[in-house]
Motif scaffolding. Sequence first.
Motif, mmCIF file in Angstrom:
data_model
loop_
_atom_site.group_PDB
_atom_site.id
_atom_site.type_symbol
_atom_site.label_atom_id
_atom_site.label_comp_id
_atom_site.label_asym_id
_atom_site.label_seq_id
_atom_site.Cartn_x
_atom_site.Cartn_y
_atom_site.Cartn_z
ATOM 1 N N UNK A 104 0.815 -1.202 0.000
ATOM 2 C CA UNK A 104 0.000 0.000 0.000
ATOM 3 C C UNK A 104 0.848 1.251 0.000
ATOM 4 N N UNK A 105 1.894 1.279 0.829
ATOM 5 C CA UNK A 105 2.733 2.466 0.957
ATOM 6 C C UNK A 105 3.592 2.719 -0.276
ATOM 7 N N UNK A 106 4.192 1.654 -0.821
ATOM 8 C CA UNK A 106 5.184 1.828 -1.882
ATOM 9 C C UNK A 106 4.602 1.761 -3.289
ATOM 10 N N UNK A 107 3.573 0.934 -3.507
ATOM 11 C CA UNK A 107 3.062 0.753 -4.869
ATOM 12 C C UNK A 107 1.710 1.426 -5.084
ATOM 13 N N UNK A 108 0.738 1.153 -4.200
ATOM 14 C CA UNK A 108 -0.622 1.613 -4.458
ATOM 15 C C UNK A 108 -0.805 3.113 -4.233
ATOM 16 N N UNK A 109 -0.424 3.589 -3.056
ATOM 17 C CA UNK A 109 -0.750 4.980 -2.704
ATOM 18 C C UNK A 109 -0.099 6.013 -3.619
ATOM 19 N N UNK A 110 1.159 5.821 -4.058
ATOM 20 C CA UNK A 110 1.709 6.811 -4.994
ATOM 21 C C UNK A 110 0.939 6.888 -6.311
ATOM 22 N N UNK A 111 0.210 5.820 -6.669
ATOM 23 C CA UNK A 111 -0.527 5.795 -7.935
ATOM 24 C C UNK A 111 -1.985 6.220 -7.786
ATOM 25 N N UNK A 301 -8.221 -0.411 -13.682
ATOM 26 C CA UNK A 301 -7.141 0.555 -13.467
ATOM 27 C C UNK A 301 -5.922 -0.127 -12.852
ATOM 28 N N UNK A 302 -6.127 -0.999 -11.869
ATOM 29 C CA UNK A 302 -5.012 -1.720 -11.243
ATOM 30 C C UNK A 302 -4.285 -2.567 -12.288
ATOM 31 N N UNK A 303 -5.041 -3.254 -13.138
ATOM 32 C CA UNK A 303 -4.424 -4.099 -14.172
ATOM 33 C C UNK A 303 -3.576 -3.251 -15.120
ATOM 34 N N UNK A 304 -4.075 -2.071 -15.480
ATOM 35 C CA UNK A 304 -3.299 -1.190 -16.363
ATOM 36 C C UNK A 304 -2.024 -0.711 -15.683
ATOM 37 N N UNK A 305 -2.121 -0.363 -14.404
ATOM 38 C CA UNK A 305 -0.930 0.043 -13.661
ATOM 39 C C UNK A 305 0.056 -1.122 -13.534
#
Length: 326
Positions: A104-111, A301-305
């Motif tokens: 969550x901190x490193x991958x999800x939240x910045x996006x 959106x997650x799949x595209x990221x």
Amino acid sequence: MHRPIALGWLRSFEAVARHLNFSAAAEELHLTQPAISRQIKGLEEDVGAALFARGTRHVALTAAGQQLLRAVAPSLQRLDATVRQIRMAQGRNQIQLTTFASFGSLWLMPRLPDFERLHPELDIRITATDALVPEGDPELDVALRHCLPERAPPGALRLFGEVLAPVIGRGLAQAVAAGQAPPLRVPADLSAHTLIEMDDSHAHSVDLSWPSWLAEKGLEHLAPRRWLSMNFTHQQVQLALAGQGVALARLPMIHEVLARGELVEPFGPAGRHWARTAYWLVPLAGMGARPRPEVRWFCDWVVAQAERTRCAIRDEPEADTLAHCD
């Protein structure tokens, strides 16, 4: 004397009681560990009893803490459920997802700002837990997880694989290049450096550890200058950024930091190691049924990221997707 207890203190208490770990509670609530400690101390002073027995390496609930938890946990659940119902009644749709703290901190939240820009009408609720399929919250829509393929829940969609890489902060890299720190030309040079290790009890974490990486390089008996162990991946990254040593980082979560030059791979791509674990998107609400439109939007959106991450790390197990990478 009758005086109200601060709700924020009770949330911090419930999180620490659930994790039995102040750092994990701080991560979940997006607070610092000292802030959590101050709130617990204030609550104990207000209640007039110790709520936790604090040991050198463990935290346990006291009898008073157990008594308070039995009252607090269901009350907070009812409060949160009521707020969710009010929000829904006001016409704001909500996506409820769960992931583990470091992802969550490193991958999800910045996006997330990108998704919020696309869908400003949606509210997002994120909870942090390591359980593959969380129990006790039927309103959760999506889980983002990390596990071995054979442990992936039914219906899970593989996002990208796991690759590990030794990394150091830009400052340490400059010091090494200037001869102001021991060299880092080959893996054997790690013996003169601090190795930042993840202290994780999950069985698959053995494959994500320094001993596993060193064994692959034929350096099973290498003894570093010292070991520095942390509970969470993002803490390792923070220590590496601060120049505290060499972290064995999970490339999917830090490739953008590498691209900016804030972290450096001293051994380059030759130092990378593919693990068997992978990252997964798991639909939760109404599994087998058609999800709500906003949940489909979020999953797409997650799949595209994730495809961008696969391209960035050259995800070999997904070789057919690499044709789309520049």
